[in-house]
Design an enzyme around this catalytic site. Structure first.
Site, PDB file in Angstrom:
ATOM      1  NE  ARG A   1      -3.912   1.930   2.468  1.00  0.00           N
ATOM      2  CZ  ARG A   1      -4.009   2.761   3.504  1.00  0.00           C
ATOM      3  NH1 ARG A   1      -3.182   2.617   4.540  1.00  0.00           N
ATOM      4  NH2 ARG A   1      -4.896   3.726   3.521  1.00  0.00           N
TER       5      ARG A   1
ATOM      6  CG  HIS B   1      -8.346  -3.894  -1.502  1.00  0.00           C
ATOM      7  ND1 HIS B   1      -9.381  -3.014  -1.749  1.00  0.00           N
ATOM      8  CD2 HIS B   1      -7.243  -3.126  -1.314  1.00  0.00           C
ATOM      9  CE1 HIS B   1      -8.914  -1.769  -1.719  1.00  0.00           C
ATOM     10  NE2 HIS B   1      -7.626  -1.814  -1.452  1.00  0.00           N
TER      11      HIS B   1
ATOM     12  CG  ASN C   1      -1.139   8.991   2.874  1.00  0.00           C
ATOM     13  OD1 ASN C   1      -1.665   8.028   2.329  1.00  0.00           O
ATOM     14  ND2 ASN C   1      -0.453   9.910   2.215  1.00  0.00           N
TER      15      ASN C   1
END
Length: 355
Positions: free
Chosen positions: A63, A218, A95
């Site tokens: 990620r 994912h 973030n």
């Protein structure tokens, strides 16, 4: 012979891709062979150690690379701390209190600077660490990861192991700045509509095929309650309800983990079925309406033309096709606006520009 037959299609895929990019200055995986021959071993070993300590770290490093590339390109700008006139991307909404793995990258950079000073860019470290994270989780059992995936395995070799980086002979370099505003603007939100996702990816030169393939990441990792709360309490869209009953057992499970208020940082796997594996189970989840994020489920529920849905079904039916497509899309993403030649620098520490 059976292992060789499984390996040959992957080798052909890698060879064909290398040929297709060689005229544009792509670097081979052994780019640092003469200047820092230990780079691959050092990065791989540190990723192994990090994932052994925290299995979630594999997804976090992947990620981190994604969030870097979607803001100004793959230039390690996401690693910069606040300093001088730099406002860190770490403080941006997508973030803050969410992105992880910075200390792992710091440790890798420290070891590489000791071994071969001012040679390996932070941008390349991010790319290699992301690659090795996927490979590490891919070569695993359902029960626990197998560290040391150089050894033989019953799995078909993952094409991502031969990820290329399209840069010139000086290698990929690090940004001299960060973009706080860019991080807020260009990183897709977990509650994005399909239209928004397509637009986000098109801004980076990525198409709908890349969108579906990269969404497959994912299949591992976890998400905070804050990221999927809207999906389980507010998703009353006609598109969603036409595909999946509103009050499913899955939704009730998620509500027990994530209340309507509070527990923002409670986490749950993005893939309930095989949370510790890199596989194609994510696409089965999406077809069943069991994608954790709203941005997962819209791949099916909001695809009126059916083109994206075809990709989802294809990857759900053919895991090797997903692996090959994921590898191609990761390579494509990893080449977004890279800095080369006189651009940027090779940082001595990934958190600060050189002084």
């Amino acid at each position: 012979m059976s292992c060789l037959r499984l390996l040959l299609p992957v080798l052909v895929l890698i060879y064909q891709f290398e040929r297709s990019t060689s005229y544009e200055g792509a670097l081979a995986p052994d780019y640092y062979k003469e200047t820092c021959s230990m780079v691959e071993e050092i990065v791989q070993r540190q990723v192994e150690i990090a994932v052994l300590k925290d299995p979630r770290m594999a997804a976090s490093l992947l990620r981190l690379h994604f969030h870097d590339c979607f803001v100004m390109g793959c230039d390690a700008s996401v690693l910069l701390d606040d300093f001088g006139g730099i406002v860190s991307e770490k403080q941006a909404v997508p973030n803050k209190n969410s992105l992880r793995g910075f200390k792992v990258i710091d440790e890798i950079k420290y070891i590489l600077e000791e071994a071969c000073p001012c040679t390996v860019s932070c941008a390349d470290i991010l790319a290699i660490a992301a690659r090795d994270s996927v490979a590490l989780v891919y070569y695993s059992t359902p029960d626990m990861p197998v560290l040391g995936y150089r050894s033989s395995s019953n799995h078909t070799p993952l094409p991502l192991l031969s990820i290329q980086r399209e840069v010139d002979t000086d290698g990929k370099r690090d940004s001299l700045k960060a973009s706080f505003n860019g991080a807020n603007q260009f990183i897709p939100a977990p509650n994005s509509s399909l239209e928004t996702l397509i637009a986000n990816f098109q801004q980076q030169g990525l198409d709908t095929g890349d969108l579906v393939a990269l969404s497959g990441s994912h299949t591992m990792g976890k998400a905070r309650c804050l990221s999927f709360r809207q999906r389980i309490y507010d998703d009353n869209s006609e598109e969603y309800l036409s595909y999946h009953p509103r009050d499913t057992i899955f939704r009730r499970i998620l509500r027990s983990i994530c209340p309507e208020s509070g527990k923002d940082d409670a986490v749950t796997p993005l893939d309930f079925a095989t949370p510790a594996r890199f596989d194609n189970r994510y696409f089965h989840n999406v077809i069943q309406g069991k994608g954790l994020l709203q941005s997962d489920n819209v791949l099916v529920s909001q695809d009126h033309d059916g083109e994206i849905r075809e990709h989802v079904w294809a990857y759900a039916s053919n895991q090797e096709l997903f692996f090959a497509s994921f590898a191609k899309s990761m390579i494509k993403m990893g080449n977004i606006n890279v800095l080369t030649g006189d651009q940027g620098e090779i940082r001595k520490t990934c958190r600060f520009v050189n002084t």
